[in-house]
Design a protein around this motif. Structure first.
Motif, PDB file in Angstrom:
ATOM      1  N   GLU A  53       0.825  -1.201   0.000  1.00  0.00           N
ATOM      2  CA  GLU A  53       0.000   0.000   0.000  1.00  0.00           C
ATOM      3  C   GLU A  53       0.859   1.252   0.000  1.00  0.00           C
ATOM      4  OE1 GLU A  53      -2.245  -0.547   3.484  1.00  0.00           O
ATOM      5  OE2 GLU A  53      -3.575  -2.073   2.647  1.00  0.00           O
ATOM      6  N   ALA A  54       2.054   1.160   0.609  1.00  0.00           N
ATOM      7  CA  ALA A  54       2.921   2.337   0.747  1.00  0.00           C
ATOM      8  C   ALA A  54       3.812   2.550  -0.462  1.00  0.00           C
ATOM      9  CB  ALA A  54       3.796   2.178   1.985  1.00  0.00           C
ATOM     10  N   SER A  55       3.741   1.647  -1.439  1.00  0.00           N
ATOM     11  CA  SER A  55       4.719   1.683  -2.521  1.00  0.00           C
ATOM     12  C   SER A  55       4.668   2.962  -3.340  1.00  0.00           C
ATOM     13  CB  SER A  55       4.517   0.473  -3.447  1.00  0.00           C
ATOM     14  OG  SER A  55       3.228   0.516  -4.033  1.00  0.00           O
ATOM     15  N   GLY A  56       3.524   3.614  -3.354  1.00  0.00           N
ATOM     16  CA  GLY A  56       3.435   4.837  -4.137  1.00  0.00           C
ATOM     17  C   GLY A  56       3.694   6.082  -3.322  1.00  0.00           C
ATOM     18  N   ALA A  57       4.031   5.896  -2.033  1.00  0.00           N
ATOM     19  CA  ALA A  57       4.236   7.035  -1.153  1.00  0.00           C
ATOM     20  C   ALA A  57       5.543   7.752  -1.468  1.00  0.00           C
ATOM     21  CB  ALA A  57       4.246   6.568   0.305  1.00  0.00           C
ATOM     22  N   SER A  58       5.566   9.038  -1.166  1.00  0.00           N
ATOM     23  CA  SER A  58       6.775   9.826  -1.346  1.00  0.00           C
ATOM     24  C   SER A  58       7.742   9.533  -0.204  1.00  0.00           C
ATOM     25  CB  SER A  58       6.417  11.313  -1.363  1.00  0.00           C
ATOM     26  OG  SER A  58       7.584  12.095  -1.383  1.00  0.00           O
ATOM     27  N   LEU A  59       9.000   9.264  -0.546  1.00  0.00           N
ATOM     28  CA  LEU A  59      10.002   8.922   0.467  1.00  0.00           C
ATOM     29  C   LEU A  59      10.665  10.181   1.002  1.00  0.00           C
ATOM     30  CD1 LEU A  59      11.661   5.734  -1.019  1.00  0.00           C
ATOM     31  CD2 LEU A  59       9.918   5.884   0.734  1.00  0.00           C
ATOM     32  N   THR A  60       9.933  10.956   1.767  1.00  0.00           N
ATOM     33  CA  THR A  60      10.497  12.158   2.363  1.00  0.00           C
ATOM     34  C   THR A  60      11.381  11.778   3.534  1.00  0.00           C
ATOM     35  OG1 THR A  60       8.501  12.396   3.716  1.00  0.00           O
ATOM     36  CG2 THR A  60       8.574  13.608   1.644  1.00  0.00           C
ATOM     37  N   MET A  61      12.587  12.323   3.563  1.00  0.00           N
ATOM     38  CA  MET A  61      13.564  12.008   4.602  1.00  0.00           C
ATOM     39  C   MET A  61      13.491  13.043   5.711  1.00  0.00           C
ATOM     40  SD  MET A  61      15.813   9.456   4.513  1.00  0.00           S
ATOM     41  CE  MET A  61      16.410   9.378   2.824  1.00  0.00           C
ATOM     42  N   GLN A  62      13.652  12.595   6.950  1.00  0.00           N
ATOM     43  CA  GLN A  62      13.653  13.510   8.082  1.00  0.00           C
ATOM     44  C   GLN A  62      14.630  13.009   9.141  1.00  0.00           C
ATOM     45  OE1 GLN A  62       9.810  14.536   9.635  1.00  0.00           O
ATOM     46  NE2 GLN A  62      10.630  15.350  11.547  1.00  0.00           N
ATOM     47  N   VAL A  63      15.379  13.933   9.718  1.00  0.00           N
ATOM     48  CA  VAL A  63      16.311  13.598  10.796  1.00  0.00           C
ATOM     49  C   VAL A  63      15.517  13.434  12.085  1.00  0.00           C
ATOM     50  CG1 VAL A  63      18.245  14.428  12.178  1.00  0.00           C
ATOM     51  CG2 VAL A  63      18.237  14.792   9.707  1.00  0.00           C
ATOM     52  N   ASP A  64      15.690  12.286  12.727  1.00  0.00           N
ATOM     53  CA  ASP A  64      14.992  11.986  13.981  1.00  0.00           C
ATOM     54  C   ASP A  64      15.679  12.732  15.122  1.00  0.00           C
ATOM     55  OD1 ASP A  64      13.741  10.933  16.167  1.00  0.00           O
ATOM     56  OD2 ASP A  64      14.199   8.840  15.725  1.00  0.00           O
ATOM     57  N   GLU A  65      14.953  13.616  15.788  1.00  0.00           N
ATOM     58  CA  GLU A  65      15.536  14.431  16.853  1.00  0.00           C
ATOM     59  C   GLU A  65      15.400  13.811  18.244  1.00  0.00           C
ATOM     60  OE1 GLU A  65      15.993  18.890  15.773  1.00  0.00           O
ATOM     61  OE2 GLU A  65      13.847  18.483  15.951  1.00  0.00           O
ATOM     62  N   THR A  66      15.023  12.540  18.298  1.00  0.00           N
ATOM     63  CA  THR A  66      14.965  11.857  19.596  1.00  0.00           C
ATOM     64  C   THR A  66      16.357  11.824  20.233  1.00  0.00           C
ATOM     65  OG1 THR A  66      13.187  10.435  18.771  1.00  0.00           O
ATOM     66  CG2 THR A  66      14.337   9.715  20.767  1.00  0.00           C
ATOM     67  N   PRO A  67      16.506  12.231  21.495  1.00  0.00           N
ATOM     68  CA  PRO A  67      17.849  12.273  22.103  1.00  0.00           C
ATOM     69  C   PRO A  67      18.402  10.885  22.369  1.00  0.00           C
ATOM     70  CG  PRO A  67      16.169  12.803  23.730  1.00  0.00           C
ATOM     71  CD  PRO A  67      15.466  12.735  22.413  1.00  0.00           C
ATOM     72  N   GLY A  68      19.738  10.787  22.389  1.00  0.00           N
ATOM     73  CA  GLY A  68      20.413   9.550  22.739  1.00  0.00           C
ATOM     74  C   GLY A  68      20.784   9.555  24.216  1.00  0.00           C
ATOM     75  N   ALA A  69      21.238   8.419  24.712  1.00  0.00           N
ATOM     76  CA  ALA A  69      21.622   8.308  26.125  1.00  0.00           C
ATOM     77  C   ALA A  69      22.943   9.033  26.375  1.00  0.00           C
ATOM     78  CB  ALA A  69      21.754   6.837  26.509  1.00  0.00           C
TER      79      ALA A  69
END
Length: 234
Positions: A53-69
């Motif tokens: 179902e997702a095959s036609g979706a746009s592959l927009t990239m985003q940097v994940d801002e979740t902090p690390g330990a």
């Protein structure tokens, strides 16, 4: 033909996602590394979604801002950030941003990343000597031998999707940054990456299985089409 198109359109974004996951995994041990996420990734992990179902979706990239330990090192030039925002560094290509705080004293007396990017205060780089005592307060104020050397240039972005990886643990953006608010600097500690190797490897295995299934479907449809064409030409 429709089946071939569907299988082919599903394979392309899956290959891209596999490359993104592989890059995340390769940088999982890099201090402060922020994983890339894609819209396709979100559809993959949604309970109601599927890769087909997702095959036609746009592959927009985003940097994940979740902090690390955070990890305590005790090194005075190791810095970590608590909150949303980034250190600013100067490179030959211009201003870049990073959460990787494993800085060291460069040969020219500036505090640098291991790639040679100079850590910036609001008024420029910091000049110190190997004998200097450097104290970084939680506000970002830098004291060298008890004297103020400026306040670190700490920034944030209204639109996190404007950020992209620039190599060497750095990020770049076409958007204008703004002064970070509520950001705390911690000296003598490092932030780890926000990549979970186990979770990432599990996702890669899932994508690999999907690719194998679609490849088999593609081959079966190609063989069926070949048989049909041979029959039509008789």
């Amino acid at each position: 033909m429709r089946g071939l198109v569907i299988s082919g359109s599903a394979i392309r974004p899956a290959l891209t996602l596999q490359q993104v996951l592989a890059n995340n995994l390769a940088n999982s041990s890099v201090s402060g590394f922020r994983a890339d996420r894609t819209a396709f990734h979100n559809l993959l992990t949604a309970q109601t979604g599927s890769l087909t179902e997702a095959s036609g979706a746009s592959l927009t990239m985003q940097v994940d801002e979740t902090p690390g330990a955070l990890e305590t090192t005790g090194e005075p030039l190791h810095l970590a950030l608590i909150g949303h925002g980034y250190f600013t560094v100067a490179t030959e290509e211009g201003e870049k941003y990073t959460r990787s705080g494993d800085f060291f004293l460069g040969p020219d007396g500036t505090i640098q990343t291991y790639g040679g990017a100079e850590l910036q205060t609001e008024s420029g780089p910091i000049m110190v000597s190997s004998a200097s005592q450097v104290v970084v307060e939680s506000s970002g104020e830098v004291l060298v031998d008890g004297q103020s050397a400026g306040r670190l240039r700490l920034v944030q972005f209204k639109d996190p999707t404007s950020l992209s990886h620039a190599g060497g643990g750095l990020l770049s953006s076409d958007a204008e940054p703004e002064e970070a608010s509520g950001l705390q600097v911690v000296q003598g500690r490092l932030e780890g990456s926000n990549v979970s190797p186990i979770h990432t490897m599990t996702e890669m295995i899932t994508i690999l299985r999907f690719l194998e299934a679609n490849q088999k479907a593609f081959q079966a449809q190609d063989q069926s089409l070949d048989g049909l064409m041979r029959w039509a030409m008789q």
